[in-house]
Scaffold this motif. Sequence first.
Motif, PDB file in Angstrom:
ATOM      1  N   PRO A   1       0.793  -1.221   0.000  1.00 55.37           N
ATOM      2  CA  PRO A   1       0.000   0.000   0.000  1.00 55.37           C
ATOM      3  C   PRO A   1       0.829   1.276   0.000  1.00 55.37           C
ATOM      4  CG  PRO A   1      -0.084  -1.057   2.162  1.00 55.37           C
ATOM      5  CD  PRO A   1       0.641  -1.975   1.228  1.00 55.37           C
ATOM      6  N   ALA A   2       2.114   1.197   0.358  1.00 57.13           N
ATOM      7  CA  ALA A   2       2.925   2.412   0.479  1.00 57.13           C
ATOM      8  C   ALA A   2       2.954   3.224  -0.811  1.00 57.13           C
ATOM      9  CB  ALA A   2       4.343   2.058   0.926  1.00 57.13           C
ATOM     10  N   THR A   3       3.062   2.567  -1.946  1.00 58.93           N
ATOM     11  CA  THR A   3       3.123   3.287  -3.220  1.00 58.93           C
ATOM     12  C   THR A   3       1.825   4.023  -3.492  1.00 58.93           C
ATOM     13  OG1 THR A   3       4.708   1.694  -4.083  1.00 58.93           O
ATOM     14  CG2 THR A   3       3.519   3.023  -5.701  1.00 58.93           C
ATOM     15  N   MET A   4       0.694   3.378  -3.234  1.00 64.32           N
ATOM     16  CA  MET A   4      -0.605   4.040  -3.449  1.00 64.32           C
ATOM     17  C   MET A   4      -0.789   5.199  -2.480  1.00 64.32           C
ATOM     18  SD  MET A   4      -3.300   1.002  -4.410  1.00 64.32           S
ATOM     19  CE  MET A   4      -4.668   2.154  -4.397  1.00 64.32           C
ATOM     20  N   VAL A   5      -0.364   5.034  -1.245  1.00 64.40           N
ATOM     21  CA  VAL A   5      -0.477   6.114  -0.260  1.00 64.40           C
ATOM     22  C   VAL A   5       0.406   7.286  -0.685  1.00 64.40           C
ATOM     23  CG1 VAL A   5      -0.048   6.764   2.134  1.00 64.40           C
ATOM     24  CG2 VAL A   5      -1.148   4.577   1.620  1.00 64.40           C
ATOM     25  N   ALA A   6       1.610   7.018  -1.146  1.00 65.06           N
ATOM     26  CA  ALA A   6       2.505   8.084  -1.613  1.00 65.06           C
ATOM     27  C   ALA A   6       1.869   8.862  -2.753  1.00 65.06           C
ATOM     28  CB  ALA A   6       3.847   7.493  -2.044  1.00 65.06           C
TER      29      ALA A   6
ATOM     30  N   LEU B   1      -2.975  15.034  -3.143  1.00 67.61           N
ATOM     31  CA  LEU B   1      -3.618  15.931  -2.184  1.00 67.61           C
ATOM     32  C   LEU B   1      -2.727  17.107  -1.768  1.00 67.61           C
ATOM     33  CD1 LEU B   1      -5.354  13.228   0.027  1.00 67.61           C
ATOM     34  CD2 LEU B   1      -6.436  14.744  -1.663  1.00 67.61           C
ATOM     35  N   GLY B   2      -1.536  17.204  -2.363  1.00 69.64           N
ATOM     36  CA  GLY B   2      -0.695  18.372  -2.157  1.00 69.64           C
ATOM     37  C   GLY B   2       0.254  18.332  -0.975  1.00 69.64           C
ATOM     38  N   ALA B   3       0.510  17.154  -0.415  1.00 72.48           N
ATOM     39  CA  ALA B   3       1.409  17.056   0.740  1.00 72.48           C
ATOM     40  C   ALA B   3       2.882  17.164   0.345  1.00 72.48           C
ATOM     41  CB  ALA B   3       1.175  15.751   1.498  1.00 72.48           C
ATOM     42  N   GLY B   4       3.188  16.948  -0.920  1.00 71.25           N
ATOM     43  CA  GLY B   4       4.560  16.978  -1.410  1.00 71.25           C
ATOM     44  C   GLY B   4       4.603  16.368  -2.795  1.00 71.25           C
TER      45      GLY B   4
ATOM     46  N   SER C   1       9.574  16.066  -0.187  1.00 67.70           N
ATOM     47  CA  SER C   1       9.748  14.881  -1.027  1.00 67.70           C
ATOM     48  C   SER C   1       8.977  13.721  -0.408  1.00 67.70           C
ATOM     49  CB  SER C   1      11.236  14.541  -1.109  1.00 67.70           C
ATOM     50  OG  SER C   1      11.424  13.326  -1.800  1.00 67.70           O
ATOM     51  N   ILE C   2       8.226  13.002  -1.226  1.00 62.60           N
ATOM     52  CA  ILE C   2       7.494  11.811  -0.769  1.00 62.60           C
ATOM     53  C   ILE C   2       8.222  10.588  -1.325  1.00 62.60           C
ATOM     54  CG2 ILE C   2       5.306  10.560  -0.805  1.00 62.60           C
ATOM     55  CD1 ILE C   2       3.921  13.275  -1.257  1.00 62.60           C
ATOM     56  N   ASN C   3       8.501   9.618  -0.445  1.00 62.95           N
ATOM     57  CA  ASN C   3       9.295   8.450  -0.814  1.00 62.95           C
ATOM     58  C   ASN C   3       8.637   7.177  -0.296  1.00 62.95           C
ATOM     59  OD1 ASN C   3      11.852  10.063  -1.645  1.00 62.95           O
ATOM     60  ND2 ASN C   3      11.197  10.891   0.315  1.00 62.95           N
TER      61      ASN C   3
ATOM     62  N   LEU D   1      -5.417  14.370   5.982  1.00 62.24           N
ATOM     63  CA  LEU D   1      -5.623  13.919   4.601  1.00 62.24           C
ATOM     64  C   LEU D   1      -5.981  12.440   4.510  1.00 62.24           C
ATOM     65  CD1 LEU D   1      -2.670  15.735   2.783  1.00 62.24           C
ATOM     66  CD2 LEU D   1      -5.115  16.308   2.656  1.00 62.24           C
ATOM     67  N   LEU D   2      -5.387  11.616   5.363  1.00 63.44           N
ATOM     68  CA  LEU D   2      -5.570  10.167   5.234  1.00 63.44           C
ATOM     69  C   LEU D   2      -6.696   9.585   6.086  1.00 63.44           C
ATOM     70  CD1 LEU D   2      -1.889   8.846   5.074  1.00 63.44           C
ATOM     71  CD2 LEU D   2      -3.498   9.201   3.187  1.00 63.44           C
ATOM     72  N   THR D   3      -6.881  10.081   7.293  1.00 62.15           N
ATOM     73  CA  THR D   3      -7.833   9.462   8.223  1.00 62.15           C
ATOM     74  C   THR D   3      -9.251   9.491   7.650  1.00 62.15           C
ATOM     75  OG1 THR D   3      -6.455  10.063  10.100  1.00 62.15           O
ATOM     76  CG2 THR D   3      -8.747   9.505  10.570  1.00 62.15           C
ATOM     77  N   GLY D   4      -9.835   8.308   7.544  1.00 59.37           N
ATOM     78  CA  GLY D   4     -11.201   8.173   7.041  1.00 59.37           C
ATOM     79  C   GLY D   4     -11.343   8.278   5.539  1.00 59.37           C
ATOM     80  N   SER D   5     -10.243   8.429   4.822  1.00 58.00           N
ATOM     81  CA  SER D   5     -10.340   8.640   3.373  1.00 58.00           C
ATOM     82  C   SER D   5     -10.566   7.330   2.616  1.00 58.00           C
ATOM     83  CB  SER D   5      -9.085   9.335   2.849  1.00 58.00           C
ATOM     84  OG  SER D   5      -7.955   8.514   2.979  1.00 58.00           O
ATOM     85  N   THR D   6     -11.099   7.487   1.410  1.00 52.06           N
ATOM     86  CA  THR D   6     -11.304   6.387   0.474  1.00 52.06           C
ATOM     87  C   THR D   6     -10.710   6.810  -0.861  1.00 52.06           C
ATOM     88  OG1 THR D   6     -13.350   5.682   1.557  1.00 52.06           O
ATOM     89  CG2 THR D   6     -13.035   4.977  -0.716  1.00 52.06           C
TER      90      THR D   6
END
Length: 127
Positions: free
Chosen positions: A1-6, A12-15, A24-26, A82-87
């Motif tokens: 899931p890490a790649t999809m979360v990144a 969503l504009g976090a990086g 940078s998102i890695n 951004l992530l909590t409760g998101s789909t």
Amino acid sequence: PATMVATRLEQLGAGRVGATAGWSINVSRQPELPNTCITIYDTGGASDDTDEMDIRRPTFQVRVRSFNYNEMVSKLDQIKTLLTGSTFGDGGQTFMDISMSSDMATLLPDDKDRHAATLNFTSIVST
């Protein structure tokens, strides 16, 4: 899931994934630079939830690093929101019911005196 979360955090504009400046998102590896970075790690999860094996319950960790402690905390708060409760999904998998399993845990500063902290999440993924 890490790649999809990144990818989702970038949308969503976090990086930016793989950026060499700014946030940078890695995935799975935290680079030496830039100093401000977000790294997502796959951390396991529970066994599949149905006989059809089409619902997974993966877990992941988000680590944030910055020279500025308050900037780090602010970025963690943004990610939490951004992530909590998101789909979200990519056509083949859908992430649902993302929730934090632990709040901010600070780590010792690294050899360059940069601050770091983590958030841990659980999720449900439908395939």
